[in-house]
Design a protein around this motif. Structure first.
Motif, PDB file in Angstrom:
ATOM      1  N   ILE A 117       0.887  -1.168   0.000  1.00  0.00           N
ATOM      2  CA  ILE A 117       0.000   0.000   0.000  1.00  0.00           C
ATOM      3  C   ILE A 117       0.919   1.209   0.000  1.00  0.00           C
ATOM      4  CG2 ILE A 117      -1.881   1.194   1.190  1.00  0.00           C
ATOM      5  CD1 ILE A 117      -2.319  -1.423   2.814  1.00  0.00           C
TER       6      ILE A 117
ATOM      7  N   MET B  74      -5.478   0.237  -5.727  1.00  0.00           N
ATOM      8  CA  MET B  74      -6.798   0.254  -5.096  1.00  0.00           C
ATOM      9  C   MET B  74      -7.702   1.128  -5.976  1.00  0.00           C
ATOM     10  SD  MET B  74      -5.429   0.226  -1.158  1.00  0.00           S
ATOM     11  CE  MET B  74      -5.967   1.835  -0.696  1.00  0.00           C
TER      12      MET B  74
ATOM     13  N   ARG C 198      -6.689  -4.517  -5.805  1.00  0.00           N
ATOM     14  CA  ARG C 198      -7.647  -4.667  -4.707  1.00  0.00           C
ATOM     15  C   ARG C 198      -8.579  -3.457  -4.718  1.00  0.00           C
ATOM     16  NH1 ARG C 198      -2.486  -4.689  -2.499  1.00  0.00           N
ATOM     17  NH2 ARG C 198      -3.092  -2.732  -1.522  1.00  0.00           N
TER      18      ARG C 198
HETATM   19  C1  LIG Z   1      -9.702  -1.149   1.935  1.00  0.00           C
HETATM   20  C2  LIG Z   1      -8.508  -1.667   1.216  1.00  0.00           C
HETATM   21  C3  LIG Z   1      -8.463  -1.705  -0.182  1.00  0.00           C
HETATM   22  C4  LIG Z   1      -9.560  -1.143  -1.062  1.00  0.00           C
HETATM   23  O1  LIG Z   1      -9.549   0.252  -0.976  1.00  0.00           O
HETATM   24  P1  LIG Z   1     -10.504   1.154  -1.912  1.00  0.00           P
HETATM   25  O2  LIG Z   1      -9.847   2.467  -1.923  1.00  0.00           O
HETATM   26  O3  LIG Z   1     -11.840   1.142  -1.249  1.00  0.00           O
HETATM   27  O4  LIG Z   1     -10.536   0.516  -3.244  1.00  0.00           O
HETATM   28  C5  LIG Z   1      -7.350  -2.272  -0.788  1.00  0.00           C
HETATM   29  N1  LIG Z   1      -6.330  -2.775  -0.061  1.00  0.00           N
HETATM   30  C6  LIG Z   1      -6.338  -2.753   1.286  1.00  0.00           C
HETATM   31  C7  LIG Z   1      -5.191  -3.333   2.025  1.00  0.00           C
HETATM   32  C8  LIG Z   1      -7.415  -2.202   1.953  1.00  0.00           C
HETATM   33  O5  LIG Z   1      -7.401  -2.157   3.294  1.00  0.00           O
END
Ligand SMILES: *Cc1c(COP(=O)(O)O)cnc(C)c1O
Length: 226
Positions: A170, A200, A216
């Motif tokens: 992340i 994300m 994700r």
């Molecule tokens: C919540 C989360 C996501 C998804 O995030 P969005 O911005 O809603 O797409 C992806 N990876 C992790 C580790 C998360 O905690």
């Protein structure tokens, strides 16, 4: 959840799949080389069912307890669904995580690797494992620090063999994520790891351009979390 919310999910799924395919093609990649993990945290089972009805099979949950509450019943109806645990794990949750998950994306320290190895030895299940790297070396974030990543990845490969399947990150919320995505993809290649989980709702197209095999995506599918 109201019917309009649930029917919006099907439309969102289709739009996200289109955007994933376009991003892959723009990068000269096969769209099928990118797996969409629909992040269903905080959303009820009926929202997951709405996504399942569109053919979606990979889902992500942050909390083991929430995953245990939602997914065993869903798995019974859809035996081919694949649950990814994507949130930080306490060692005392390792056994439950191994029981409920198909992929655990957040192996980030030796003590947790120990607990997961122990849990897998006791359980019948062997979820795939990813090492989470704190690519921005941010003090408040989980993930192995970048300076320790190579040693930790090698130790996990020695211990789990092919069960250590990839890397996850992340990147910092501020700034350009691309250099971090490049860093993670390069490290995965260097260690012969096939899965690169990054990107994300806000940056999955950039992640695909920089080598993500798994994105994700939560809020762009299920709506903003309350
Ligand atoms: C919540 C989360 C996501 C998804 O995030 P969005 O911005 O809603 O797409 C992806 N990876 C992790 C580790 C998360 O905690």
């Amino acid at each position: 959840m109201s019917d309009p919310v649930l029917s919006a999910i099907a439309g969102n799924m289709a739009r996200i799949r289109d955007r994933i395919a376009s991003a892959a093609l723009r990068a000269g990649r096969n769209p099928e080389a990118v797996t969409l993990v629909a992040v269903s945290k905080t959303n009820p089972s009926e929202a997951v069912l709405a996504a399942l009805a569109t053919g979606q099979r990979h889902f992500g949950e942050n909390r083991v307890q929430e995953a245990q509450a939602k997914f065993p019943a869903l798995r019974e109806a859809f035996p081919d669904l694949r649950l990814h645990i994507i949130g930080g794990l306490q060692t005392n949750k390792a056994r439950d995580a191994v029981r409920v998950a198909d992929v655990i994306e957040t192996i980030d320290r030796p003590k947790l690797a120990d607990a997961i190895a122990d849990a897998m030895a006791r359980a019948e299940r062997r979820p795939l494992l990813l090492v989470q790297v704190n690519v921005g070396d941010e003090p408040q974030k989980s993930g192995i620090p970048t300076a320790e990543a190579d040693d930790f990845i090698q130790a996990c490969q020695a211990r789990f063999g092919a069960g250590l399947a990839g890397l996850m990150c992340i990147p910092p919320a501020e700034g350009d994520p691309a250099p971090h995505f490049d860093w993670l993809a390069e490290r995965a290649a260097r260690h012969g790891l096939g899965i690169v989980s990054m990107g994300m709702s806000g940056d999955f197209e950039t992640a695909i351009a920089h080598g993500a095999t798994h994105v994700r995506v939560g809020s762009a599918i299920f709506g903003a979390r309350g």
